[in-house]
Design a protein around this motif. Structure first.
Motif, short mmCIF file in Angstrom:
data_model
loop_
_atom_site.label_atom_id
_atom_site.label_comp_id
_atom_site.label_asym_id
_atom_site.label_seq_id
_atom_site.Cartn_x
_atom_site.Cartn_y
_atom_site.Cartn_z
N LYS A 193 -0.57 -16.72 -16.27
CA LYS A 193 0.36 -16.27 -17.22
C LYS A 193 -0.20 -14.92 -18.08
CE LYS A 193 2.89 -20.57 -18.11
NZ LYS A 193 2.99 -21.72 -19.02
N LEU A 200 1.54 -11.36 -18.78
CA LEU A 200 1.90 -11.04 -20.35
C LEU A 200 0.76 -9.66 -20.44
CD1 LEU A 200 1.82 -14.23 -22.08
CD2 LEU A 200 3.55 -12.82 -21.63
N LYS A 208 4.45 -1.50 -21.21
CA LYS A 208 5.27 -1.20 -22.47
C LYS A 208 4.28 -0.17 -23.31
CE LYS A 208 7.14 -2.88 -26.62
NZ LYS A 208 7.31 -4.06 -27.59
N GLU A 250 2.77 -6.63 -18.64
CA GLU A 250 3.78 -6.11 -19.14
C GLU A 250 3.61 -5.48 -20.50
OE1 GLU A 250 5.96 -9.68 -19.64
OE2 GLU A 250 6.95 -9.89 -17.80
N HIS A 296 8.02 -11.17 -7.88
CA HIS A 296 7.07 -12.18 -8.73
C HIS A 296 6.42 -13.46 -7.84
CE1 HIS A 296 9.33 -10.32 -11.79
NE2 HIS A 296 10.69 -10.39 -11.23
N GLU A 345 7.46 -20.60 -15.33
CA GLU A 345 8.61 -19.83 -15.63
C GLU A 345 8.17 -19.29 -16.93
OE1 GLU A 345 13.37 -20.41 -16.67
OE2 GLU A 345 12.43 -21.53 -15.02
N CYS A 346 8.49 -17.91 -16.88
CA CYS A 346 8.19 -17.05 -18.17
C CYS A 346 9.34 -16.13 -18.19
CB CYS A 346 6.79 -16.30 -18.07
SG CYS A 346 6.33 -15.33 -19.32
N GLY A 347 9.65 -16.41 -19.53
CA GLY A 347 11.26 -15.30 -20.09
C GLY A 347 12.25 -15.55 -18.83
N GLY A 348 12.36 -16.75 -18.44
CA GLY A 348 13.59 -17.00 -17.64
C GLY A 348 13.01 -16.30 -15.97
N THR A 349 12.17 -15.96 -15.78
CA THR A 349 11.63 -15.57 -14.30
C THR A 349 10.81 -16.61 -13.91
OG1 THR A 349 11.93 -13.20 -14.80
CG2 THR A 349 10.70 -13.85 -12.97
N GLU A 350 10.91 -17.09 -12.55
CA GLU A 350 9.88 -17.94 -11.95
C GLU A 350 8.85 -17.12 -11.24
OE1 GLU A 350 12.89 -21.72 -10.71
OE2 GLU A 350 12.38 -20.30 -9.39
N TYR A 351 7.56 -17.37 -11.18
CA TYR A 351 6.63 -16.79 -10.79
C TYR A 351 6.17 -17.66 -9.62
CZ TYR A 351 6.91 -13.02 -14.40
OH TYR A 351 7.33 -12.19 -15.15
#
Length: 215
Positions: free
Chosen positions: A181, A185, A192, A188, A151, A57-63
């Motif tokens: 992970k 990252l 950005k 993302e 995801h 889980e990363c940033g509240g999102t399950e992968y």
């Protein structure tokens, strides 16, 4: 197009080796109905197809990750071993026919005969007693895809299957998880940067347009 290429490039750089865990069953079979001696057989599914599993889980999102039902079509499985926690003594093996593998509709089914070694007999009793009730398989990936919206990674082709192991504490390969992970990252961060670059381009375009109108 640029975003898709960025995701593919990042994906191609990450670790392609993994371990996955799943619960499995055990069954004892008598060699002779009138004899107390038993064949020490464990059997169950080392892989369940199209069954998403949460990797992290990363940033509240399950992968998640799932194995496609065609993933084993070209897999090298000529010498697969059965052991404990992916290490130690080999307790069964396809090469001497103490380990059998069968790709079924719902997943990869295994049947291992564990009475050939002292370690195997001890592990059988631990499985039978419920102390060990998980199975893991170790493999390398030939082809996979990432669904950014949901995801989830889908392993489409497995290159080679190395082992199916009984495991006590389910734990994914930390190296593989860390690579995934980092993939997220980096993707993302790249997105950005591209958004910021596009916003800057639009800003400069508007400034230039305003200057031309003012002339």
């Amino acid at each position: 197009m640029k975003e898709k290429k960025t995701m593919e490039n990042l994906q191609s750089q990450r670790n392609k080796t993994g371990r996955r865990e799943i619960t499995f069953q055990v069954e004892a079979r008598s060699i002779d109905p009138e004899c107390e001696e038993q064949e020490m057989i464990v059997e169950g599914y080392a892989v369940r197809f199209n069954s998403p599993t949460v990797l992290f889980e990363c940033g509240g999102t399950e992968y998640k990750e799932q194995i496609d039902d065609r993933a084993f079509q070209e897999t090298k499985m000529d010498d697969v071993i059965f052991n404990y926690n992916h290490g130690g003594k080999v307790m069964a093996r396809t090469r001497n026919k103490t380990l059998e593998l069968e790709v079924r509709e719902e997943g990869l089914y295994i049947r291992a005969k564990l009475d050939g070694t002292e370690e195997g007999r001890r592990l059988y009793e631990e499985i039978k007693g419920g102390y060990v009730d998980r199975m893991s398989f170790r493999f390398t990936i030939r082809e996979e895809a990432y669904d950014k919206e949901n995801h989830i990674w889908t392993v489409r082709r497995i290159k080679r299957l190395y082992d199916v192991s009984a495991v006590d504490i389910p734990a994914y390969d930390d190296t593989s998880i860390e690579a995934r992970k980092n993939f997220i990252l980096e993707a993302e961060a790249q997105e950005k940067r591209e958004r910021e670059a596009e916003a800057e381009f639009r800003r400069r375009k508007l400034v230039l347009k305003a200057k031309l109108l003012a002339m």
